[in-house]
Motif scaffolding. Sequence first.
Motif, mmCIF file in Angstrom:
data_model
loop_
_atom_site.group_PDB
_atom_site.id
_atom_site.type_symbol
_atom_site.label_atom_id
_atom_site.label_comp_id
_atom_site.label_asym_id
_atom_site.label_seq_id
_atom_site.Cartn_x
_atom_site.Cartn_y
_atom_site.Cartn_z
ATOM 1 N N ASP A 155 84.560 92.727 54.345
ATOM 2 C CA ASP A 155 84.542 92.445 55.837
ATOM 3 C C ASP A 155 83.993 91.222 56.042
ATOM 4 O OD1 ASP A 155 83.850 92.561 58.738
ATOM 5 O OD2 ASP A 155 83.999 94.478 58.692
ATOM 6 N N PRO A 156 84.626 90.239 56.584
ATOM 7 C CA PRO A 156 84.140 88.862 57.019
ATOM 8 C C PRO A 156 82.962 88.821 57.673
ATOM 9 C CG PRO A 156 86.290 89.371 58.258
ATOM 10 C CD PRO A 156 85.942 90.300 57.335
ATOM 11 N N GLU A 157 82.673 89.868 58.548
ATOM 12 C CA GLU A 157 81.469 89.837 59.119
ATOM 13 C C GLU A 157 80.194 89.907 58.298
ATOM 14 O OE1 GLU A 157 78.640 90.315 62.473
ATOM 15 O OE2 GLU A 157 80.663 89.763 62.428
ATOM 16 N N ARG A 158 80.264 90.093 57.046
ATOM 17 C CA ARG A 158 79.243 89.953 56.059
ATOM 18 C C ARG A 158 78.743 88.302 56.008
ATOM 19 N NH1 ARG A 158 79.140 94.674 52.625
ATOM 20 N NH2 ARG A 158 77.522 93.570 51.269
ATOM 21 N N ALA A 159 79.436 87.437 56.452
ATOM 22 C CA ALA A 159 79.065 86.059 56.609
ATOM 23 C C ALA A 159 78.190 85.969 57.643
ATOM 24 C CB ALA A 159 80.485 85.134 57.173
ATOM 25 N N LEU A 214 79.055 80.323 54.109
ATOM 26 C CA LEU A 214 79.940 79.330 54.612
ATOM 27 C C LEU A 214 81.304 79.702 53.601
ATOM 28 C CD1 LEU A 214 80.786 76.629 55.441
ATOM 29 C CD2 LEU A 214 79.629 75.635 53.428
ATOM 30 N N VAL A 215 81.125 80.303 52.322
ATOM 31 C CA VAL A 215 82.132 80.509 51.565
ATOM 32 C C VAL A 215 83.232 81.555 52.176
ATOM 33 C CG1 VAL A 215 82.928 81.723 49.314
ATOM 34 C CG2 VAL A 215 81.127 79.925 49.207
ATOM 35 N N ILE A 216 82.668 82.649 52.836
ATOM 36 C CA ILE A 216 83.483 83.607 53.333
ATOM 37 C C ILE A 216 84.094 82.875 54.658
ATOM 38 C CG2 ILE A 216 83.470 85.778 54.727
ATOM 39 C CD1 ILE A 216 81.021 86.599 53.090
ATOM 40 N N SER A 217 83.436 82.104 55.407
ATOM 41 C CA SER A 217 84.095 81.684 56.441
ATOM 42 C C SER A 217 85.268 80.807 56.268
ATOM 43 C CB SER A 217 82.943 80.842 57.518
ATOM 44 O OG SER A 217 82.026 81.675 57.770
ATOM 45 N N ARG A 220 79.709 76.235 62.216
ATOM 46 C CA ARG A 220 78.545 76.660 62.617
ATOM 47 C C ARG A 220 77.737 76.849 61.323
ATOM 48 N NH1 ARG A 220 78.975 80.747 67.941
ATOM 49 N NH2 ARG A 220 80.315 79.230 69.144
ATOM 50 N N ARG A 221 78.444 77.387 60.275
ATOM 51 C CA ARG A 221 77.735 77.424 58.894
ATOM 52 C C ARG A 221 77.092 76.305 58.302
ATOM 53 N NH1 ARG A 221 76.671 80.760 61.555
ATOM 54 N NH2 ARG A 221 77.966 82.818 61.623
#
Length: 417
Positions: free
Chosen positions: A193-197, A224-227, A238-239
């Motif tokens: 899940d990208p929300e883990r970012a 940042l990697v996930i984003s 933002r990250r």
Amino acid sequence: MDTLTRDANNDAPVLTEGVVDSATDFPALFQRYLLNGAAQALEQVHTQPDLVQQPDVRENVLHMLTFALEAPAAYAMAREMVRRLTPVMEQAGLWERWIFYLQRASKQGQIQQDPLTEAYCCFWLGQLYQNRGDFAAAHSQWRTALQHFATVGDRANQAKTLNRLAYLARLERCFADGDRLVSEALELLTPDDPERAFSYFVQGVLAFDRQQWSIAITHFQASLVISEQQGDQVTVARRLRNLGPALRAAGRYDEAIACYQRAIALFAEVYDPVQQAVTEMNLGVVYLLLEQPHQSLASFQRSEPIFRNAQDRWHLATLYTNQGIACRMLGHWAQAQAQLEASVDLWRQLDNIEEWVNALDELGLVYLAQQAWAKAAFILQSALTLLARIEQDPAYPSLHRTVAAHHAEAIGAVVTS
């Protein structure tokens, strides 16, 4: 009479051809105009995601949305407009304006027995209130959103809301609560899940506040990697902005500057003026550390009107502290005093003890530099008294050492003068 059908893609009502007797059926005629207007406005929202940057177009859409939110027949279209417009209105810094529409949409969601829409509106109201520094209102809205998401079994949005509550706990210096809430969020999220970012971002700021620089950098880089994998340029920017302070605190100034410059360019590209201003301010802080106050002030001055327009009290308070430091470094005493007094006043309103004490300490340094020993001693004693309220805060030891040393200097000068 006109009849309503449903659009297969968005479940919004659309008008089919028919005839209204305008001489005798004015309510039906008005409804026809309203539905046609709402449909056109929704089409604009679909096809012009940058419409918030065009004041005339934006105002026309918002005018139609005002009517659509009050018309049960237009509810589905109004709901879709709210969902599509909310992220871009937040990103554009139009927070105060948009709160009105979210409140209306939340009320209509309740009337229409649509808990998911009500939850969505409460979630974003929480975000906008937090942006404005109204933490009590943000907490209330997010708790309500969490209840609604749980009612409809939406685990992903439960986690998203828990993440925001965790970040809010961090802003309120409740670190244990922040740890607990972000852990609860991670338990609800699937591994991909990208929300883990956002969870890793929250863990990063919690580590940053504990002055665990390397741990913070690791969390921010994971976020940042996930984003970047998601291709979400707004979140990538933002990250990068989040990673910069940790690199700066670790003394990696060149990397921090590169981070900020890349983020500023991305924020300009996606039109996120508030976050661009925050990043400009953070870049200015690095220049302060490099003893380049003129360059710092240039960054700060680009940020101030954005924060004022958005009524972003948190970042305005931070900006005033930083501008006060830059003016002190340049020997501009009156300007430094005015900036720091404004900062002290805002931090008092926001009840953030750490930043309030920091601003008082900087004000004390302004008086010390002018050899106004008694004023400096009074201000610094006030800071020490205030600081005693947060003895358990991770920032307390280093902040106490700093303020106490400055206070001792002022008292020593008073005694010998």
